[in-house]
Design an enzyme around this catalytic site. Structure first.
Site, mmCIF file in Angstrom:
data_model
loop_
_atom_site.group_PDB
_atom_site.id
_atom_site.type_symbol
_atom_site.label_atom_id
_atom_site.label_comp_id
_atom_site.label_asym_id
_atom_site.label_seq_id
_atom_site.Cartn_x
_atom_site.Cartn_y
_atom_site.Cartn_z
ATOM 1 N N TYR A 260 -5.301 12.007 2.966
ATOM 2 C CA TYR A 260 -3.909 11.993 2.530
ATOM 3 C C TYR A 260 -3.779 12.861 1.264
ATOM 4 O O TYR A 260 -4.780 13.331 0.715
ATOM 5 C CB TYR A 260 -3.441 10.560 2.243
ATOM 6 N N GLN B 267 0.866 -1.188 0.000
ATOM 7 C CA GLN B 267 0.000 0.000 0.000
ATOM 8 C C GLN B 267 0.895 1.228 0.000
ATOM 9 O O GLN B 267 1.727 1.382 0.887
ATOM 10 C CB GLN B 267 -0.834 0.056 1.272
#
Lengths: 665, 275
Positions: free
Chosen positions: A521, A439
């Site tokens: 994010y 990830q």
């Protein structure tokens, strides 16, 4: 106390009964515009829980009602002629007229004054009473008269429905789904007597228009629906009863009371009929209101405040459930061509039912669903390494799942959440021999923080922090430092960092890559309107907001040949956040740039997001991405065990799911 | 799972010397913690002051506020100052600070803080609080609503549930664990639960009345909570077992009767049926 109830439906009558019984000195008058035995609405559905509630609080009325109640345990879904029956659900129904007659009788015995065919055109004329109860239904005149104080908000639903009846005998609650040249229709059938059932036909706007239903009389509607459902009606008729086409109105109010006026039941709040809670909520309101008056016999206002405080959370819960059910009815056209087993399971899991809640009710039904699906659920579960990294646990997970993702790894030093973040190269010795996916992310405005064992988004001391980036110069939380809005050169650098990391991941032998574009994010700040205030070609509508994330995806896709997923916050769980239309548009754009999966995360876009945490709490988002945007979805959020995975995967809502590592007992 | 004992500070008509006597007895007993409720417009002892006094007469036992109505207590800096004072006096990392908004409008009306603003006020306090609090104090958020879970995952170490049948706690505990994992917090949230007990002859009815008085601000809740009063060793054991199965870390049993014999009765009941 002198009490006026405007509206003599189940809520108004039941309140009058309870209040009078608690204090026979009350003078109570109920105004009702219809005659005592008018029959609008055919039958009323009660869940097993509602019947228990009545048995407990009102054995007398319960006993009278039971003479007229029809109960059935299973319900039936008929789709493409195939019948699926699910047991252990438990519903009861009664003809609305009978319910009213029982309540009217009780009220009369208690000397409540009942005035029928008595329309109250101006509720203000009754303000001299000690208490005015607006129990006058969805089109409440009381609510309307006090709209400035009560501030109602009425949402008109996207589907059209017509409320009919039938004399065809049905032995269970039944749902039909049919298609014709105009489009797709569903029918909710609630039997309330051996030869009578409520028969509600519901369809989407386009089908409604193509069918020409805008110009239908009641008789036209009945004739049209008789043709449509001829096979199921078996020669029986559809009966009309004010059967005009309507759109469901969801009523909410800022408050339900003002001075000595209070709303109960549909006047205060409605919930789509597919959850069958309208009458139940009205009667529960009535009980709570009468109890509040007992507690504050000399203080109506305190009583009304206590009533609303007691009832609001429960009503909110039912309205939330009804919303998801209604949403299903608004979009079922997407699923009508599915195999019947999957269709029925998708239908049944639209709101509160999941695999484990059904397991205790009808294991046989679940076995048939599993057999018909013919997929190996275990092979589609993706595990995730614990948040602060744990090689031993990662190895263990990888040995018992077909794919395991690393924790979120930064593509660069600047993209770290905390100094303790991991690196791709930490997995150099594992990636080649275990089935691992990486990830990748850039923390953006959530960077330069303490590790998360100290809490979320606690900034590092200034001396240890690094400069942050975001779509716009908006700090993540009031305690966070202000990030710099990215310019063109920042974008190129970040895009290259992602591409380079992807190349490295491929080289190390990772079999899968997930780019984390959610949770506030860096890339997520571009996608959400809450965090993207740019005025250039990277801000504005969803096409613009997706521009940079898509550039990153393209650069990454070119470097990583194996399966690639992009995770987005498919909703911000916050007012003013990403809309469903934008979510679907974003998913289609990602699909067109070659992702293999879109992962439906949610929330954390800002600290104000409030996700409705629970089992499978984001699976409906995955379902929409997979079925309405036509891109394979990965479901995430509250998927804690095999049963949850089955709920999500066998209902066709996702291709894969991320297992939540909650490790409980 | 550890078992804690509630202090009798929020039972109307509690005798003056009872709280400290209660604390001394609990310190010597099988309890892991002593806890207080917080109410303003009620015949109760102020929660932080009570904990400070209890800190002075105990050495071992954990001290917990379950929970302080934070918006009534001014700024984060004042709240942190009070908490750190108690933590310092108690020593040895003994303080668990549970914070919430509380469900009672009358407490807000009494203090002039707008009830409708309670969520926003807590939001603001929780932005500033964590760095002021230090690492010694365990921080819990009270309740299990969506906003409570969102607060918990952001700033706290865990959650203090509002009480109820074990299956209600279990569902809330699952949601809390899911929230924790979804937010990327490592490990597990600390989960505190609570219950009410009244043991001994005539205590059950007295206890029910006290609970109804305590929760009279909302009739429905009082009616649900009062029948849940634990009045026998068997019901206490079943309750403990249910909470333990649900993954509760600390279960605190609050008295509904202000009588010192309740401490020994509870200790006895636990010993007999629980461990």
């Amino acid at each position: 106390m002198r009490i006026v109830c405007i509206g003599g439906g189940p809520g108004g009558l039941y309140f009058a009964i309870r209040a009078k019984r608690a204090d026979p000195a009350h003078e109570i008058t109920v105004y009702e515009r219809n005659r005592p035995d008018d029959t609008f609405g055919f039958g009323v559905v009660f869940s097993a829980a509602t019947m228990r509630f009545l048995a407990e609080h009102d054995p007398g009325i319960y006993h009278d009602l039971m003479q007229h109640v029809t109960s059935w345990d299973p319900f039936t879904v008929i789709h493409h002629g195939q019948v699926h029956r699910v047991s252990g659900v438990g519903f009861s129904a009664i003809e609305r007229r009978q319910l009213l007659l029982v309540l009217q009788q009780q009220a009369r015995e208690l000397s409540v004054e009942l005035l029928f065919q008595h329309e109250v055109s101006d509720p203000r004329a009754h303000l001299d009473a000690d208490l005015v109860v607006g129990s006058d239904g969805v089109h409440s005149t009381v609510r309307n008269a006090f709209r400035q104080q009560l501030r109602p908000y009425i949402e008109v639903g996207p589907t059209h429905f017509s409320w009919l009846g039938t004399d065809r005998p049905f032995d269970t609650l039944t749902f039909f789904f049919e298609a014709n040249e105009h489009g797709r229709f569903g029918a909710h059938v609630y039997p309330f007597a051996p030869d009578r059932a409520t028969f509600i036909v519901e369809t989407d706007h386009e089908t409604y228009r193509r069918a020409g239903a805008t110009a239908f009389t009641e008789a036209d509607t009945a004739a049209y629906c008789e043709r449509l459902f001829a096979a199921q009606l078996g020669g029986h008729r559809l009966l009309c009863n004010r059967s005009l086409w309507q759109q469901f109105r969801t009523v909410r109010c800022a408050t339900w009371h003002h001075e000595n006026v209070v709303l109960i039941g549909d006047a205060a709040h409605t919930a789509h009929f597919s959850v069958g809670s309208g009458t139940k909520m009205a009667m529960e309101d009535a009980l709570a209101l009468s109890q509040a008056l007992e507690r504050f016999p000399d203080d109506v206002r305190s009583a009304l405040t206590a009533f609303e405080q007691e009832r609001r959370p429960r009503v909110r819960h039912i309205q939330a459930m009804a919303r998801t059910s209604f949403d299903w009815w608004s979009t079922f056209r997407h699923y009508l061509d599915w195999p019947p087993a999957r269709f029925s399971f998708h239908f049944i899991t639209r709101s509160q039912f999941r695999w484990d809640t059904l397991a205790g009710r009808d294991g046989g039904y679940l076995s048939s669903i599993e057999a018909a699906a013919g997929i190996d659920v275990r092979s589609r579960i993706i595990a995730v390494e614990p948040a602060e990294g744990d090689r031993e646990e990662l190895t263990r997970l990888a040995s018992c799942h077909p794919l395991t993702l690393t924790r979120v790894l930064p593509v660069s030093d600047q993209g770290r959440v905390s100094p303790e973040d991991g690196r791709l190269d930490d997995y150099a010795d594992l990636a080649g021999r275990l089935a691992l996916g990486a990830q990748l992310s850039h923390a953006g405005p959530r960077g330069a923080c303490l590790p998360r064992r100290y809490g979320l988004d606690r900034p590092l001391p200034d001396a240890e922090a690094w400069p942050l980036l975001a779509a716009s110069a908006i700090p993540y939380s009031p305690a966070s430092s202000v990030p710099q809005a990215m310019d063109r050169s920042d974008m190129e650098r970040v895009r290259n960092d992602f591409a380079q990391a992807a190349r490295r991941a491929a080289l190390l032998g990772f079999r899968f890559l997930q780019l984390h574009f959610g949770h506030g994010y860096l890339l997520g700040t571009f996608i959400s309107p809450l965090t993207n205030r740019r005025r250039d070609e990277y801000g504005g509508d969803i096409l613009n907001r997706m521009r940079f994330p898509l550039e990153v995806l393209e650069a990454t896709r070119a470097e990583f040949p194996a399966e690639l997923a992009v995770a987005i916050s498919a909703t911000d769980w916050q007012v003013g956040g990403l809309t469903e239309t934008d979510m679907l548009a974003a998913a289609r754009l990602l699909r067109d740039r070659g992702v293999d999966f879109v992962t439906a995360l949610g929330g954390q876009t800002t600290p104000q997001s409030k996700p409705p945490y629970g089992r499978c709490f984001q699976m409906l988002l995955a379902g929409k991405i997979q079925n309405e945007a036509a891109v394979p979805a990965i479901a995430a959020g509250g998927i804690t065990d095999l049963a949850d995975a089955k709920t999500v995967l066998l209902s066709g809502r996702a291709e894969r799911c991320l297992l939540d590592g909650i490790h409980h007992t | 799972m550890r078992i804690g004992l509630g202090l009798p500070t929020a039972i109307a008509g509690s005798p003056a010397g009872l709280t400290l006597e209660w604390a001394r007895l609990a310190e010597a007993g099988p309890f892991a913690s002593l806890a207080v409720h917080d109410r303003l417009a009620f015949d109760s002892l102020e929660a932080v002051a009570a904990l400070a006094a209890v800190a002075a007469v105990t050495r071992r036992i954990r001290l917990a506020s379950l929970v302080l109505i934070a918006p009534l207590r001014g700024s984060a800096i004042m709240l942190a100052k009070q908490a750190r004072t108690v933590a310092t006096l108690a020593g040895a990392g003994r303080l668990t600070l549970g914070l919430g908004v509380g469900p009672r409008r009358d407490d807000y009306e009494a203090s002039g803080v707008p009830f409708e603003q309670r969520g926003r006020l807590l939001d603001e306090q929780l932005v500033d609080l964590p760095p002021l609090l230090g690492e010694e104090v365990e921080l819990l958020i009270g309740g299990s609503s969506q906003p409570a879970l969102a607060h918990m995952v952001r700033v706290a170490d865990g959650l203090c549930h509002e009480g109820g049948a074990p299956r209600v706690f279990h569902a809330a505990a699952d949601r809390a664990r899911i929230a924790w994992s979804d937010a990327g917090r490592p490990g597990q949230p600390r989960l505190w639960g609570l219950g009410y007990f009244a043991l001994g002859p005539d205590s059950a009815e007295l206890g029910r009345q006290a609970l109804q008085r305590y929760y009279s601000f909302t009739g429905g809740y009082a009616m649900r909570i009062a029948p849940g009063l634990l009045t026998s060793a068997d019901s206490i054991a079943a309750y403990c077992e249910g909470y333990q199965e649900a993954g509760c870390d600390d279960l605190v049993l609050f008295p509904a009767v202000a009588d010192i014999t309740q401490v020994e009765r509870l200790a006895g009941a636990l010993q007999e049926r629980w461990r």
